[in-house]
Design a protein around this motif. Structure first.
Motif, mmCIF file in Angstrom:
data_model
loop_
_atom_site.group_PDB
_atom_site.id
_atom_site.type_symbol
_atom_site.label_atom_id
_atom_site.label_comp_id
_atom_site.label_asym_id
_atom_site.label_seq_id
_atom_site.Cartn_x
_atom_site.Cartn_y
_atom_site.Cartn_z
ATOM 1 N N HIS A 254 0.944 -1.151 -0.048
ATOM 2 C CA HIS A 254 0.048 -0.235 0.107
ATOM 3 C C HIS A 254 0.858 1.317 -0.046
ATOM 4 C CE1 HIS A 254 -3.812 -2.194 0.486
ATOM 5 N NE2 HIS A 254 -3.107 -3.037 1.265
ATOM 6 N N ASN A 255 2.068 1.015 -0.093
ATOM 7 C CA ASN A 255 2.909 2.324 -0.324
ATOM 8 C C ASN A 255 3.960 2.321 -1.125
ATOM 9 O OD1 ASN A 255 5.064 1.063 1.409
ATOM 10 N ND2 ASN A 255 3.968 1.808 3.246
ATOM 11 N N TYR A 256 4.819 3.341 -1.364
ATOM 12 C CA TYR A 256 5.920 3.458 -2.101
ATOM 13 C C TYR A 256 7.252 2.464 -1.857
ATOM 14 C CZ TYR A 256 9.052 5.338 -5.546
ATOM 15 O OH TYR A 256 9.705 5.185 -6.699
ATOM 16 N N LEU B 254 4.457 3.658 -9.702
ATOM 17 C CA LEU B 254 3.303 3.292 -8.665
ATOM 18 C C LEU B 254 2.416 4.439 -8.908
ATOM 19 C CD1 LEU B 254 2.121 1.643 -6.469
ATOM 20 C CD2 LEU B 254 3.361 3.007 -4.918
ATOM 21 N N ASN C 22 -1.768 5.815 -7.920
ATOM 22 C CA ASN C 22 -3.194 5.567 -7.654
ATOM 23 C C ASN C 22 -3.201 4.274 -7.012
ATOM 24 O OD1 ASN C 22 -4.160 8.095 -8.319
ATOM 25 N ND2 ASN C 22 -4.429 7.102 -10.535
ATOM 26 N N GLN C 23 -2.096 3.914 -6.125
ATOM 27 C CA GLN C 23 -2.126 2.528 -5.443
ATOM 28 C C GLN C 23 -2.054 1.549 -6.295
ATOM 29 O OE1 GLN C 23 -1.234 2.471 -2.002
ATOM 30 N NE2 GLN C 23 -1.073 4.785 -2.183
ATOM 31 N N GLU C 24 -1.556 1.669 -7.646
ATOM 32 C CA GLU C 24 -1.551 0.495 -8.507
ATOM 33 C C GLU C 24 -0.163 0.679 -9.165
ATOM 34 O OE1 GLU C 24 -5.740 -0.973 -9.890
ATOM 35 O OE2 GLU C 24 -5.146 0.706 -10.883
ATOM 36 N N THR D 147 -1.982 -3.382 -6.469
ATOM 37 C CA THR D 147 -0.973 -3.520 -5.497
ATOM 38 C C THR D 147 -1.466 -4.313 -4.212
ATOM 39 O OG1 THR D 147 -1.835 -1.424 -4.285
ATOM 40 C CG2 THR D 147 0.001 -1.142 -6.032
ATOM 41 N N ASP D 148 -2.537 -4.580 -3.982
ATOM 42 C CA ASP D 148 -2.977 -5.291 -2.489
ATOM 43 C C ASP D 148 -2.693 -6.703 -2.785
ATOM 44 O OD1 ASP D 148 -4.846 -5.567 -4.636
ATOM 45 O OD2 ASP D 148 -6.630 -5.617 -3.113
#
Length: 134
Positions: free
Chosen positions: A2-4, A44, A46-48, A104-105
């Motif tokens: 969920h993050n960079y 990365l 928009n969280q994708e 990403t999840d």
């Protein structure tokens, strides 16, 4: 993921697996990877995670030839990308771009590698269509 930082860890794991030095991002925080001898940018947004391959432009093609080419590419895109996370688009410089989107999840190194392989095979198809029409 969920993050960079987790995204960077994925890139680091990729580099370790393929025994390449850790690559540095450009000013837009895009990493340049090579997908079966094709340059792909990974970033990365928009969280994708996105993989991007620039396929090429239309060069000095006539307007009629450009229209025909766009129709062929659109038909091919509808057939080959309908069941995937691929997006075919023109950028602001009229360069045809193919994007592969990864959620990403649920993304891990294996999923990332599978997406790279899928992107490479789809990019090859679109590149062939572009080359035939030039």
């Amino acid at each position: 993921m969920h993050n960079y930082t987790q995204f960077e860890e994925l890139i680091f794991s990729f580099c370790q697996r393929y025994q390449i030095g850790m690559i540095e991002p450009d000013q837009q925080l895009r990493y340049v990877l090579y997908v079966d001898d094709m340059e792909a940018k990974c970033f990365l947004a928009n969280q994708e995670i996105y993989l991007l391959v620039e396929l090429g432009g239309f060069g000095g093609s006539s307007p009629d030839k450009k229209q025909l080419l766009l129709e062929q590419l659109l038909q091919n895109a509808l057939l080959s990308c309908a069941d995937s996370n691929c997006i075919l688009s023109l950028n602001e410089d009229n360069i045809l771009c193919l994007y592969q989107r990864l959620p990403t999840d649920s993304c891990n190194l294996t999923g990332f590698e599978e997406s790279r392989a899928d992107l490479a095979s789809r990019a090859e198809v679109f590149t062939e269509v572009l080359n035939e029409a030039r």
